[in-house]
Design a protein around this motif. Structure first.
Motif, PDB file in Angstrom:
ATOM      1  N   GLY A  26       0.190  -1.443  -0.007  1.00 21.81           N
ATOM      2  CA  GLY A  26      -0.568  -0.052  -0.299  1.00 21.81           C
ATOM      3  C   GLY A  26       0.727   1.065   0.329  1.00 21.81           C
ATOM      4  N   GLY A  27      -0.009   1.952  -0.025  1.00 19.97           N
ATOM      5  CA  GLY A  27       0.769   3.545  -0.108  1.00 19.97           C
ATOM      6  C   GLY A  27       0.226   5.138  -0.247  1.00 19.97           C
ATOM      7  N   LEU A  28       0.895   6.038  -0.872  1.00 22.98           N
ATOM      8  CA  LEU A  28      -0.189   6.937  -1.126  1.00 22.98           C
ATOM      9  C   LEU A  28       0.788   7.723  -2.756  1.00 22.98           C
ATOM     10  N   VAL A  29      -0.724   7.470  -4.232  1.00 23.42           N
ATOM     11  CA  VAL A  29       0.047   7.878  -5.251  1.00 23.42           C
ATOM     12  C   VAL A  29      -1.139   8.690  -5.865  1.00 23.42           C
ATOM     13  N   GLN A  30      -0.578   9.431  -7.235  1.00 26.55           N
ATOM     14  CA  GLN A  30      -1.239  10.202  -7.599  1.00 26.55           C
ATOM     15  C   GLN A  30      -2.072   9.274  -8.723  1.00 26.55           C
ATOM     16  N   PRO A  31      -3.508  10.454  -9.020  1.00 28.08           N
ATOM     17  CA  PRO A  31      -3.975   9.701  -9.190  1.00 28.08           C
ATOM     18  C   PRO A  31      -3.933   9.265 -10.855  1.00 28.08           C
ATOM     19  N   GLY A  32      -4.059   8.041 -11.773  1.00 28.59           N
ATOM     20  CA  GLY A  32      -3.621   7.454 -12.980  1.00 28.59           C
ATOM     21  C   GLY A  32      -1.970   6.760 -13.041  1.00 28.59           C
ATOM     22  N   GLU A  33      -1.904   6.573 -11.338  1.00 26.66           N
ATOM     23  CA  GLU A  33      -0.621   5.744 -10.813  1.00 26.66           C
ATOM     24  C   GLU A  33      -1.066   4.047 -11.233  1.00 26.66           C
ATOM     25  N   SER A  34       0.575   3.470 -10.694  1.00 27.85           N
ATOM     26  CA  SER A  34      -0.349   2.242  -9.984  1.00 27.85           C
ATOM     27  C   SER A  34       0.463   1.524  -8.950  1.00 27.85           C
ATOM     28  N   LEU A  35      -0.718   0.440  -8.349  1.00 29.78           N
ATOM     29  CA  LEU A  35       0.406  -0.098  -7.394  1.00 29.78           C
ATOM     30  C   LEU A  35       0.203  -1.492  -6.994  1.00 29.78           C
ATOM     31  N   ARG A  36       1.115  -2.064  -6.437  1.00 32.20           N
ATOM     32  CA  ARG A  36       0.260  -3.650  -6.212  1.00 32.20           C
ATOM     33  C   ARG A  36       1.058  -4.352  -5.019  1.00 32.20           C
ATOM     34  N   LEU A  37      -0.097  -4.670  -4.640  1.00 34.78           N
ATOM     35  CA  LEU A  37      -0.599  -5.341  -3.222  1.00 34.78           C
ATOM     36  C   LEU A  37      -0.131  -6.831  -2.891  1.00 34.78           C
ATOM     37  N   SER A  38       0.815  -7.144  -2.524  1.00 32.60           N
ATOM     38  CA  SER A  38       1.217  -8.103  -2.337  1.00 32.60           C
ATOM     39  C   SER A  38       0.535  -8.981  -0.878  1.00 32.60           C
ATOM     40  N   CYS A  39       0.034 -10.178  -0.641  1.00 34.78           N
ATOM     41  CA  CYS A  39      -0.631 -10.881   0.262  1.00 34.78           C
ATOM     42  C   CYS A  39       0.320 -12.714   0.477  1.00 34.78           C
ATOM     43  N   ILE A  55     -12.962 -22.448   7.454  1.00 39.66           N
ATOM     44  CA  ILE A  55     -11.271 -21.938   7.756  1.00 39.66           C
ATOM     45  C   ILE A  55     -11.353 -20.677   6.603  1.00 39.66           C
ATOM     46  N   ILE A  56     -11.494 -19.270   7.256  1.00 43.20           N
ATOM     47  CA  ILE A  56     -11.225 -17.963   7.018  1.00 43.20           C
ATOM     48  C   ILE A  56     -10.061 -17.031   7.582  1.00 43.20           C
ATOM     49  N   TYR A  57      -9.481 -16.521   6.691  1.00 38.06           N
ATOM     50  CA  TYR A  57      -8.409 -15.726   7.364  1.00 38.06           C
ATOM     51  C   TYR A  57      -8.186 -14.285   6.328  1.00 38.06           C
ATOM     52  N   TRP A  58      -7.520 -13.211   7.899  1.00 44.33           N
ATOM     53  CA  TRP A  58      -8.067 -12.011   6.945  1.00 44.33           C
ATOM     54  C   TRP A  58      -6.318 -11.700   7.528  1.00 44.33           C
ATOM     55  N   GLY A  59      -6.241 -10.917   6.504  1.00 41.78           N
ATOM     56  CA  GLY A  59      -5.302  -9.939   6.845  1.00 41.78           C
ATOM     57  C   GLY A  59      -5.407  -8.797   7.803  1.00 41.78           C
ATOM     58  N   GLN A  60      -4.812  -7.367   8.395  1.00 41.00           N
ATOM     59  CA  GLN A  60      -4.186  -6.751   8.951  1.00 41.00           C
ATOM     60  C   GLN A  60      -4.281  -5.698   8.056  1.00 41.00           C
ATOM     61  N   GLY A  61      -4.657  -5.379   6.711  1.00 40.62           N
ATOM     62  CA  GLY A  61      -5.211  -4.566   6.510  1.00 40.62           C
ATOM     63  C   GLY A  61      -4.066  -3.270   6.049  1.00 40.62           C
ATOM     64  N   THR A  62      -4.188  -2.974   4.414  1.00 39.74           N
ATOM     65  CA  THR A  62      -2.849  -2.307   3.982  1.00 39.74           C
ATOM     66  C   THR A  62      -3.355  -0.588   3.643  1.00 39.74           C
ATOM     67  N   GLN A  63      -2.580   0.588   3.696  1.00 37.02           N
ATOM     68  CA  GLN A  63      -3.723   2.209   3.441  1.00 37.02           C
ATOM     69  C   GLN A  63      -3.415   1.444   2.153  1.00 37.02           C
ATOM     70  N   VAL A  64      -4.440   1.899   0.785  1.00 32.68           N
ATOM     71  CA  VAL A  64      -4.022   3.364  -0.180  1.00 32.68           C
ATOM     72  C   VAL A  64      -4.721   3.687  -0.361  1.00 32.68           C
ATOM     73  N   THR A  65      -4.614   4.994  -0.253  1.00 31.31           N
ATOM     74  CA  THR A  65      -4.308   6.655  -0.590  1.00 31.31           C
ATOM     75  C   THR A  65      -4.106   7.357  -1.900  1.00 31.31           C
ATOM     76  N   VAL A  66      -5.134   7.237  -2.623  1.00 35.73           N
ATOM     77  CA  VAL A  66      -4.832   8.294  -4.271  1.00 35.73           C
ATOM     78  C   VAL A  66      -5.301   9.891  -4.220  1.00 35.73           C
ATOM     79  N   SER A  67      -4.639  10.854  -4.659  1.00 30.44           N
ATOM     80  CA  SER A  67      -4.744  12.011  -3.999  1.00 30.44           C
ATOM     81  C   SER A  67      -3.675  12.907  -4.870  1.00 30.44           C
ATOM     82  N   THR A  68      -4.086  14.316  -5.388  1.00 31.77           N
ATOM     83  CA  THR A  68      -3.141  15.145  -6.406  1.00 31.77           C
ATOM     84  C   THR A  68      -2.335  15.972  -4.522  1.00 31.77           C
TER      85      THR A  68
END
Length: 120
Positions: free
Chosen positions: A9-22, A107-120
């Motif tokens: 996760g992270g902070l990116v600008q509109p139009g950019e890309s991110l890849r999340l992994s789990c 059987i269910i597992y959840w991750g802790q969550g990762t913040q994705v912020t898309v902003s100028t």
């Protein structure tokens, strides 16, 4: 203790890309259905993308054509490639793993969550 570990996760600008992994470090990873959910402030948690153990994919309508879910059973990790990000994609993203065992028990597992912020 089994854990889902998320990253990317992270902070990116509109139009950019991110890849999340789990990563789910369990020998039976390939038998799990894997999904990415997100929750924005004040909203319900919603399914973004899901990839079953059999290879079937489904996506939230608003991310179709922009997001891609994939998995590498050897690692064992599921990914969410997010392209052309929009401000409305801003949320905490959660990874979920689930499988049904004999007798219908889930059987269910959840991750802790990762913040994705898309902003100028």
């Amino acid at each position: 203790q089994v854990q889902l570990v998320e990253s990317g996760g992270g902070l990116v600008q509109p139009g950019e890309s991110l890849r999340l992994s789990c990563t789910l470090s369990i020998a039976t990873f390939s038998s799990y259905n894997m999904g990415w959910y997100r929750q924005a402030p004040g909203n319900e948690r919603e399914l973004v993308a899901r990839l079953t153990s059999g290879g079937m994919r489904n996506y939230l309508d608003s991310v179709k054509g922009r997001f891609t879910i994939s998995r590498d059973n050897a690692r064992p990790t599921v990914y969410l490639q997010m392209n052309s990000l929009k401000p409305e994609d801003t949320a905490v993203y959660y990874c979920k793993a689930d499988r049904t065992v004999d007798g219908g028990r889930q059987i269910i597992y959840w991750g802790q969550g990762t913040q994705v912020t898309v902003s100028t």
